[in-house]
Design a protein around this motif. Structure first.
Motif, PDB file in Angstrom:
ATOM      1  N   SER A 240       3.522  -0.016   7.109  1.00  0.00           N
ATOM      2  CA  SER A 240       3.589   0.107   8.564  1.00  0.00           C
ATOM      3  C   SER A 240       4.836  -0.600   9.074  1.00  0.00           C
ATOM      4  O   SER A 240       5.496  -1.349   8.344  1.00  0.00           O
ATOM      5  N   ARG A 241       5.154  -0.384  10.325  1.00  0.00           N
ATOM      6  CA  ARG A 241       6.343  -1.016  10.920  1.00  0.00           C
ATOM      7  C   ARG A 241       6.245  -2.530  10.957  1.00  0.00           C
ATOM      8  O   ARG A 241       7.250  -3.207  10.960  1.00  0.00           O
ATOM      9  N   ASP A 242       5.012  -3.056  11.002  1.00  0.00           N
ATOM     10  CA  ASP A 242       4.847  -4.512  11.049  1.00  0.00           C
ATOM     11  C   ASP A 242       4.872  -5.151   9.663  1.00  0.00           C
ATOM     12  O   ASP A 242       4.650  -6.344   9.514  1.00  0.00           O
ATOM     13  N   GLY A 243       5.152  -4.330   8.641  1.00  0.00           N
ATOM     14  CA  GLY A 243       5.277  -4.854   7.293  1.00  0.00           C
ATOM     15  C   GLY A 243       3.979  -4.923   6.513  1.00  0.00           C
ATOM     16  O   GLY A 243       3.982  -5.293   5.345  1.00  0.00           O
TER      17      GLY A 243
END
Length: 121
Positions: free
Chosen positions: A66-69
């Motif tokens: 995901s974009r948040d890692g």
């Protein structure tokens, strides 16, 4: 290492049983046995196509970054399940990650064999 008769039985479970027997034969004949330890990756996001896979024994976790890692688990594949088709069809890099959830035996069908399916009569 070659496939046992039990391995071959598991390879032909699920969707492959419903396929044209010639297609199933091409896939099974082209498949190579691969053993993985728990936590060992088979592919990661951004990897090239590299073929398709079937779980013979054990399990594979398919997940998406995901974009948040964080890693978002998506699906656990068990014996008889095939995966990795979308990149094989589109030619695009892998979008998901796959890793063994336990000691696992896979069948790997290389990209060239999959491509022969698209070009054969």
């Amino acid at each position: 290492m070659t496939f046992t008769s039990e391995d071959r039985r598991r390879l032909t479970q699920g969707w492959l049983r419903e396929m044209d027997p010639r297609v199933a034969q091409i896939l099974v004949e082209a498949a190579r046995r691969r053993s993985l330890e728990q936590g060992e990756p088979i592919f990661s996001p951004g990897d090239p196509v590299g073929g398709i896979f079937a779980v013979i024994r054990g399990g594979m976790l398919l997940s998406a970054p995901s974009r948040d890692g964080l890693v978002r688990p998506g699906h656990i594949s068990r014996a008889g399940h095939w995966f990795g088709f979308l990149p094989a069809v589109t030619g695009n890099a892998r979008a998901l990650a796959a890793e063994a959830t336990e000691p696992t035996v896979l069948a790997h069908v290389p990209t060239a064999a999959v491509e022969r399916l698209w070009t054969s009569d």
